[in-house]
Design an enzyme around this catalytic site. Structure first.
Site, PDB file in Angstrom:
ATOM      1  N   CYS A 110      19.102  15.518  22.972  1.00 28.53           N
ATOM      2  CA  CYS A 110      20.385  15.690  22.297  1.00 28.53           C
ATOM      3  C   CYS A 110      20.972  14.391  21.767  1.00 28.53           C
ATOM      4  O   CYS A 110      21.889  14.412  20.939  1.00 28.53           O
ATOM      5  CB  CYS A 110      21.381  16.370  23.236  1.00 28.53           C
ATOM      6  SG  CYS A 110      20.837  17.989  23.830  1.00 28.53           S
ATOM      7  N   HIS A 151      28.170  14.714  20.200  1.00 25.32           N
ATOM      8  CA  HIS A 151      27.180  15.769  20.382  1.00 25.32           C
ATOM      9  C   HIS A 151      27.911  17.018  20.852  1.00 25.32           C
ATOM     10  O   HIS A 151      28.708  16.967  21.792  1.00 25.32           O
ATOM     11  CB  HIS A 151      26.135  15.315  21.411  1.00 25.32           C
ATOM     12  CG  HIS A 151      25.304  16.428  21.963  1.00 25.32           C
ATOM     13  ND1 HIS A 151      24.694  17.372  21.170  1.00 25.32           N
ATOM     14  CD2 HIS A 151      24.992  16.741  23.251  1.00 25.32           C
ATOM     15  CE1 HIS A 151      24.034  18.220  21.940  1.00 25.32           C
ATOM     16  NE2 HIS A 151      24.209  17.867  23.201  1.00 25.32           N
ATOM     17  N   ASN A 200      25.123  24.481  20.957  1.00 30.69           N
ATOM     18  CA  ASN A 200      24.490  23.172  21.125  1.00 30.69           C
ATOM     19  C   ASN A 200      23.175  23.165  20.352  1.00 30.69           C
ATOM     20  O   ASN A 200      22.213  23.829  20.754  1.00 30.69           O
ATOM     21  CB  ASN A 200      24.249  22.912  22.616  1.00 30.69           C
ATOM     22  CG  ASN A 200      23.629  21.554  22.898  1.00 30.69           C
ATOM     23  OD1 ASN A 200      23.212  20.844  21.983  1.00 30.69           O
ATOM     24  ND2 ASN A 200      23.558  21.201  24.164  1.00 30.69           N
TER      25      ASN A 200
END
Length: 325
Positions: free
Chosen positions: A119, A252, A282
């Site tokens: 990520c 993020h 996500n």
């Protein structure tokens, strides 16, 4: 004369299939897994996500995002001499998704490679591209985050399968006489590898281990909120800036509670935080460039503003970039 790198164009792409929480809850219920829209929203802030269709790969999503970024920058694929794709869901073991994308773009000749920091991948990739441009190793780069996380989700685990989505985001980074990327701060701590991982691999034509995502949510949350603040402050210090100088925090998009915690520690109001997790979920390495492009096209992020990009991911990896847009 100093040489810098600046973002000159942004782009993004979401696959057409959109699943609301209600859609996903119904899908899970058919297999005996209980969840609810309220449960998902309360814990994550997520209300919808996009899943790629069968036969659609990370390079396909990256291609659409890249074309959009190139158009925004006013250049062609043939002008690009560096492609970095941040992804944890590559098209194949090898060659890299970046090379596959390069062929689809018709931009052969320049360097092309994948970067794996989960990520935090886009933050890492942007820092690498910035360094290569500053040293003269490249002049015009495509930096892309692209993921099809829906392929590695365990749909019997309601604590993880509701979190992730598919998508891609891209930026064009070009050499410039004016500062663009001001500072970056990157870190990793491999002893935390087990709290977020896909513990499987291919051997002898078979999958050994477990090829689906595993996460210790509480451990990830506790680690994330601390290291994100540290990286943000370190990057600001390198750029000789204060948190109050930030026009937009673009984190993020993992979990709204982590994002709120980071903003609170930096004393930034949430109206200075770009939030897309509610609609995209996500999307791992794609989430920061996807959020950036969304904010640019919505007229939130404007030229001349100071942005803080930050991410944390499996590895455990984390980092931040401060830039003048």
């Amino acid at each position: 004369m100093s040489r810098y790198s600046r973002i000159t164009g942004t782009g993004s792409y979401l696959p057409p299939r959109r699943l609301t929480n209600a859609d996903l809850v119904a899908q899970l219920a058919a297999t005996g897994i209980e969840s609810s829209d309220e449960w998902i929203v309360e814990r994550t802030g997520i209300r919808a996500r996009h899943f790629a269709g069968d036969g659609v790969y990370s390079s396909d999503l990256a291609l659409e995002a890249a074309k959009s970024a190139l158009t925004a920058a006013g250049i062609t694929a043939q002008d690009i001499d560096l492609i970095i794709v941040a992804t944890s869901t590559p098209d194949m073991v090898f060659p890299s998704t970046a090379c596959i994308l390069q062929a689809k773009l018709g931009a052969s000749g320049g360097a092309a490679f994948d970067l794996q920091a989960v990520c935090c991948g886009f933050v890492y990739a942007l820092s690498v591209a910035d360094s290569m441009i500053k040293t003269g190793a490249a002049n015009k780069a495509l930096v892309i985050g692209a993921e099809v996380f829906s392929r590695i989700l365990d749909f019997t685990d309601r604590t993880t399968c509701v979190l992730f989505g598919d998508g891609a985001g891209a930026v064009v980074l070009e050499a410039s006489e004016a500062p663009g990327i001001l500072a970056s701060d990157l870190h990793a701590d491999g002893k935390h590898a087990g709290i977020l991982c896909v513990p499987g691999h291919v051997s002898g034509g078979k999958i050994l281990g477990d090829p689906l995502l595993k996460m210790d949510g509480q451990a990830v949350f506790k680690l994330a909120v601390g290291v994100l603040e540290d990286a943000a402050r370190a990057a600001l210090a390198k750029a000789d800036l204060q948190a109050s100088d930030i026009d937009w925090l673009i984190p993020h998009q993992a979990n709204i509670r982590i994002m709120q915690s980071t903003a609170r520690k930096l004393k930034l109001p949430m109206d200075k935080v770009v939030v897309t997790v509610d609609q995209h979920g996500n999307t791992s390495a794609a989430s920061i460039p996807l959020a950036l492009d969304t904010a640019v096209r919505a007229g939130q992020v404007k030229p001349g503003q100071t942005l803080m990009l930050e991410g944390v991911g499996g590895g455990f990896t984390w980092g931040a970039v401060v830039l003048k847009f």
